[in-house]
Design a protein around this motif. Sequence first.
Motif, short mmCIF file in Angstrom:
data_model
loop_
_atom_site.label_atom_id
_atom_site.label_comp_id
_atom_site.label_asym_id
_atom_site.label_seq_id
_atom_site.Cartn_x
_atom_site.Cartn_y
_atom_site.Cartn_z
N UNK A 197 76.45 31.70 -97.70
CA UNK A 197 77.02 32.75 -96.85
C UNK A 197 75.93 33.72 -96.46
N UNK A 198 76.03 34.24 -95.24
CA UNK A 198 75.09 35.24 -94.77
C UNK A 198 75.82 36.20 -93.85
N UNK A 199 75.31 37.43 -93.75
CA UNK A 199 75.94 38.44 -92.91
C UNK A 199 75.04 38.72 -91.72
N UNK A 200 75.63 38.75 -90.53
CA UNK A 200 74.83 38.97 -89.32
C UNK A 200 75.30 40.22 -88.57
N UNK A 201 74.35 40.77 -87.83
CA UNK A 201 74.68 41.88 -86.90
C UNK A 201 74.48 41.41 -85.46
N UNK A 202 74.34 40.09 -85.29
CA UNK A 202 74.12 39.53 -83.96
C UNK A 202 72.65 39.22 -83.71
N UNK A 203 71.76 39.86 -84.47
CA UNK A 203 70.32 39.66 -84.27
C UNK A 203 69.66 38.96 -85.45
N UNK A 247 68.25 28.90 -93.76
CA UNK A 247 68.06 29.97 -92.77
C UNK A 247 67.43 29.40 -91.49
N UNK A 248 66.43 28.54 -91.67
CA UNK A 248 65.70 28.02 -90.50
C UNK A 248 66.48 26.95 -89.74
N UNK A 249 67.17 26.05 -90.48
CA UNK A 249 67.80 24.92 -89.78
C UNK A 249 69.27 25.16 -89.43
N UNK A 250 69.88 26.18 -90.05
CA UNK A 250 71.30 26.43 -89.78
C UNK A 250 71.54 27.83 -89.21
N UNK A 251 71.18 28.84 -89.98
CA UNK A 251 71.59 30.21 -89.61
C UNK A 251 70.92 30.70 -88.33
N UNK A 268 80.47 37.63 -91.45
CA UNK A 268 80.01 36.64 -92.42
C UNK A 268 80.06 35.24 -91.79
N UNK A 269 78.99 34.51 -91.92
CA UNK A 269 79.05 33.08 -91.61
C UNK A 269 78.90 32.33 -92.93
N UNK A 270 79.84 31.44 -93.15
CA UNK A 270 79.86 30.64 -94.38
C UNK A 270 79.60 29.21 -93.96
#
Length: 429
Positions: A197-203, A247-251, A268-270
């Motif tokens: 899981x990771x949290x994004x702000x769009x950037x 992070x590099x290949x998915x997020x 959140x993107x899971x």
Amino acid sequence: MKKVLVVGGGGREHALVWKLARSKEVGKIFCAPGNAGIAEMAECVDIDASDLHALREFAKYERIDLTVAGPEAPLTRGIVDFFSREGLQVFGPSADAAKLEGSKQFAKDFMRENGIPTAEYKVFSSYVHAEEYVRLKGAPIVVKADGLASGKGVFVCSTVEQAIAALRTIMKERAFGEAGNTVVVEQCLQGEEASFMAISDGEVFLPLASSQDHKRIFDNDEGPNTGGMGAYSPAPLVNEKMTEEVMETVMKPVLRGMKKRGIVFKGVLYAGLMIANGKPYVLEFNVRFGDPEAQPVLMRMKSDLYKVMEGSIQGTLSQMTIDWYDKAAVCVVMAAGGYPGSYEKGKPISGLEQAGSLEDVVVFHAGTGRSGTQVVSSGGRVLGVTALGDTIAAAIERAYKGVVKIHWDGVQYRKDIGARAAKYLAGKA
Ligand code: AMP
Ligand code: GLY
């Protein structure tokens, strides 16, 4: 002090309320609809999590500073767009971005378009063509209902007969209603699973602590899939190198791909991952915290969750970090007898206080209500007993110390939550 509204009433929402209550910024928390455990730390309001109109009226009336949508339903229905039009802040993705979870076909096509590693697949809206394809490909093979099915619309089939039965369940018996108008049939990947899981702000994306859930109902990963019978964090498989790879290949490709479509991904993107031959493949995307993964992950979070969520909405995550306690956490789900099939509700639950008073143990409520003064079961997944420990093994021991104090008629839980991870680590030590 800020006013927060958490939408939902399961174990994940209890964990969100528990963590937000620890924020220095937060003064008052409401939860709609909440449950008996949440009611002890927030004011529960009787509004359904999918009733966007009533939620927005409530948020306006109470001048809520931040609304947090826990489950997928309000997100895929567009709570973020709907609230934003009135200037209300909601943590999570817009309806367009939430399609990554709302439609498996959208997610698969998006992955293919953006070179994100995933199982080979084909999409069908005709039963006859789907059956033909299954026979052509042979087993093992995976059949998925396109739409939302509470984690139950996925069938991993070891024979062609099973796959055809799954197609019938989805497309002919319509067990998941409209979610089964379309099916995705995909290659069966072999490997080890992990949740990222990771949290994004769009950037940018800030990764959360790694975790792993247990989807099958019975020990040794047997029986049908459920919403999740337990979880632990960290997942030993997701080391620093794997985090970087994901992070590099998915997020990062997700953010780039979304931008190409004119969509800003926030929240959140899971990614449910299968790690095969050391490479991560995406099995599914969710656009919210995992449940039960949120319980162990949020117990390990040191940073102020309110500030992180605000950073996601305001686009300031690149100036922040998320810090974690250097401990392991394990969550054991206690479920109603019969779950994930039909089950009885309204069973009186005993031992909640004894379990909750153990050090570093929190009993998160997932499906509970009150009958007079008595806490009773009201869902399939009823509780998530979650514990911290110096190691996974210590956290497991502590969580089960809590579990055995709790009882109700028909209760079931897995006895092997976290055991694989503990064994893997013991083997490495
Ligand atoms: P999903 O809801 O798509 O994550 O699927 C639920 C579970 O089914 C996953 O956690 C996996 O255990 C399994 N699964 C889904 N897709 C595949 C696949 N392509 N190959 C093998 N197992 C899968
Ligand atoms: N535990 C898996 C999910 O939240 O979808």
